[in-house]
Design a protein around this motif. Structure first.
Motif, PDB file in Angstrom:
ATOM      1  N   ALA A 124      -9.185  -3.215  -0.215  1.00  0.00           N
ATOM      2  CA  ALA A 124      -8.899  -1.976   0.521  1.00  0.00           C
ATOM      3  C   ALA A 124     -10.157  -1.360   1.119  1.00  0.00           C
ATOM      4  O   ALA A 124     -10.066  -0.378   1.853  1.00  0.00           O
ATOM      5  CB  ALA A 124      -8.207  -0.978  -0.408  1.00  0.00           C
ATOM      6  N   GLY A 144      -7.232   0.614   4.150  1.00  0.00           N
ATOM      7  CA  GLY A 144      -7.430   1.731   3.234  1.00  0.00           C
ATOM      8  C   GLY A 144      -6.148   2.244   2.611  1.00  0.00           C
ATOM      9  O   GLY A 144      -6.164   2.863   1.545  1.00  0.00           O
ATOM     10  N   TRP A 145      -5.014   1.976   3.232  1.00  0.00           N
ATOM     11  CA  TRP A 145      -3.731   2.404   2.683  1.00  0.00           C
ATOM     12  C   TRP A 145      -3.456   1.763   1.328  1.00  0.00           C
ATOM     13  O   TRP A 145      -2.687   2.298   0.530  1.00  0.00           O
ATOM     14  CB  TRP A 145      -2.603   2.071   3.653  1.00  0.00           C
ATOM     15  CG  TRP A 145      -2.603   0.616   4.064  1.00  0.00           C
ATOM     16  CD1 TRP A 145      -3.206   0.088   5.152  1.00  0.00           C
ATOM     17  CD2 TRP A 145      -2.019  -0.472   3.364  1.00  0.00           C
ATOM     18  NE1 TRP A 145      -3.024  -1.280   5.185  1.00  0.00           N
ATOM     19  CE2 TRP A 145      -2.296  -1.652   4.095  1.00  0.00           C
ATOM     20  CE3 TRP A 145      -1.273  -0.583   2.200  1.00  0.00           C
ATOM     21  CZ2 TRP A 145      -1.872  -2.902   3.679  1.00  0.00           C
ATOM     22  CZ3 TRP A 145      -0.846  -1.827   1.791  1.00  0.00           C
ATOM     23  CH2 TRP A 145      -1.143  -2.969   2.534  1.00  0.00           C
ATOM     24  N   ALA A 146      -4.088   0.636   1.047  1.00  0.00           N
ATOM     25  CA  ALA A 146      -3.875  -0.032  -0.242  1.00  0.00           C
ATOM     26  C   ALA A 146      -4.424   0.798  -1.400  1.00  0.00           C
ATOM     27  O   ALA A 146      -3.982   0.643  -2.538  1.00  0.00           O
ATOM     28  CB  ALA A 146      -4.509  -1.416  -0.232  1.00  0.00           C
ATOM     29  N   ASN A 147      -5.368   1.701  -1.115  1.00  0.00           N
ATOM     30  CA  ASN A 147      -5.863   2.589  -2.162  1.00  0.00           C
ATOM     31  C   ASN A 147      -4.760   3.509  -2.672  1.00  0.00           C
ATOM     32  O   ASN A 147      -4.750   3.877  -3.842  1.00  0.00           O
ATOM     33  CB  ASN A 147      -7.040   3.419  -1.652  1.00  0.00           C
ATOM     34  CG  ASN A 147      -8.300   2.609  -1.560  1.00  0.00           C
ATOM     35  OD1 ASN A 147      -8.621   1.860  -2.461  1.00  0.00           O
ATOM     36  ND2 ASN A 147      -9.008   2.755  -0.461  1.00  0.00           N
ATOM     37  N   TRP A 148      -3.838   3.887  -1.801  1.00  0.00           N
ATOM     38  CA  TRP A 148      -2.718   4.725  -2.234  1.00  0.00           C
ATOM     39  C   TRP A 148      -1.812   3.960  -3.199  1.00  0.00           C
ATOM     40  O   TRP A 148      -1.184   4.556  -4.069  1.00  0.00           O
ATOM     41  CB  TRP A 148      -1.915   5.218  -1.035  1.00  0.00           C
ATOM     42  CG  TRP A 148      -2.647   6.247  -0.244  1.00  0.00           C
ATOM     43  CD1 TRP A 148      -3.192   6.090   0.986  1.00  0.00           C
ATOM     44  CD2 TRP A 148      -2.934   7.586  -0.641  1.00  0.00           C
ATOM     45  NE1 TRP A 148      -3.805   7.242   1.382  1.00  0.00           N
ATOM     46  CE2 TRP A 148      -3.657   8.184   0.402  1.00  0.00           C
ATOM     47  CE3 TRP A 148      -2.650   8.339  -1.779  1.00  0.00           C
ATOM     48  CZ2 TRP A 148      -4.097   9.503   0.347  1.00  0.00           C
ATOM     49  CZ3 TRP A 148      -3.091   9.646  -1.830  1.00  0.00           C
ATOM     50  CH2 TRP A 148      -3.799  10.218  -0.787  1.00  0.00           C
ATOM     51  N   LEU A 191     -11.066   6.611   0.425  1.00  0.00           N
ATOM     52  CA  LEU A 191     -10.034   7.398   1.076  1.00  0.00           C
ATOM     53  C   LEU A 191     -10.633   8.593   1.825  1.00  0.00           C
ATOM     54  O   LEU A 191     -10.176   8.954   2.897  1.00  0.00           O
ATOM     55  CB  LEU A 191      -9.009   7.881   0.049  1.00  0.00           C
ATOM     56  CG  LEU A 191      -7.959   6.853  -0.352  1.00  0.00           C
ATOM     57  CD1 LEU A 191      -7.142   7.365  -1.527  1.00  0.00           C
ATOM     58  CD2 LEU A 191      -7.055   6.541   0.816  1.00  0.00           C
ATOM     59  N   ILE A 218      -6.170   7.725   5.388  1.00  0.00           N
ATOM     60  CA  ILE A 218      -5.227   6.737   5.909  1.00  0.00           C
ATOM     61  C   ILE A 218      -5.904   5.401   6.144  1.00  0.00           C
ATOM     62  O   ILE A 218      -5.475   4.367   5.672  1.00  0.00           O
ATOM     63  CB  ILE A 218      -4.591   7.223   7.226  1.00  0.00           C
ATOM     64  CG1 ILE A 218      -3.817   8.510   6.979  1.00  0.00           C
ATOM     65  CG2 ILE A 218      -3.684   6.158   7.813  1.00  0.00           C
ATOM     66  CD1 ILE A 218      -3.332   9.175   8.216  1.00  0.00           C
ATOM     67  N   LEU A 219      -6.965   5.414   6.927  1.00  0.00           N
ATOM     68  CA  LEU A 219      -7.635   4.175   7.297  1.00  0.00           C
ATOM     69  C   LEU A 219      -8.497   3.751   6.152  1.00  0.00           C
ATOM     70  O   LEU A 219      -9.132   2.840   6.048  1.00  0.00           O
ATOM     71  CB  LEU A 219      -8.459   4.349   8.575  1.00  0.00           C
ATOM     72  CG  LEU A 219      -7.659   4.757   9.801  1.00  0.00           C
ATOM     73  CD1 LEU A 219      -8.584   5.031  10.952  1.00  0.00           C
ATOM     74  CD2 LEU A 219      -6.669   3.683  10.196  1.00  0.00           C
TER      75      LEU A 219
END
Length: 73
Positions: free
Chosen positions: A20, A26-30, A66, A72-73
């Protein structure tokens, strides 16, 4: 036992957080954040603090990424 479980959850989260770091992923961090929080809670129930501290480091990495990506990105 809780410490080992916390370490395993932290490693699973780290496997999600490392890719991520690539731009546009970066959405994979969510996705990783709920796992990290569960690892922190389980680590807090343990008599040893190493699993909890490992999950806190993974959380710090994900949170910084994040923040830099605007969430988001």
């Amino acid at each position: 036992m809780f410490n080992l479980l916390s370490w395993l959850i932290g490693l699973l989260s780290l496997v999600i957080v490392i890719p991520a770091q690539i731009p546009l992923l970066g959405w994979a961090n969510w996705i990783a954040l709920p796992f990290i929080v569960v690892g922190i809670v389980i680590g807090a129930l343990s008599s040893s603090d190493s699993g909890r501290n490992f999950c806190l480091v993974v959380l710090l990495i994900a949170a910084v990424r994040l923040t830099l990506g605007g969430g988001i990105l």
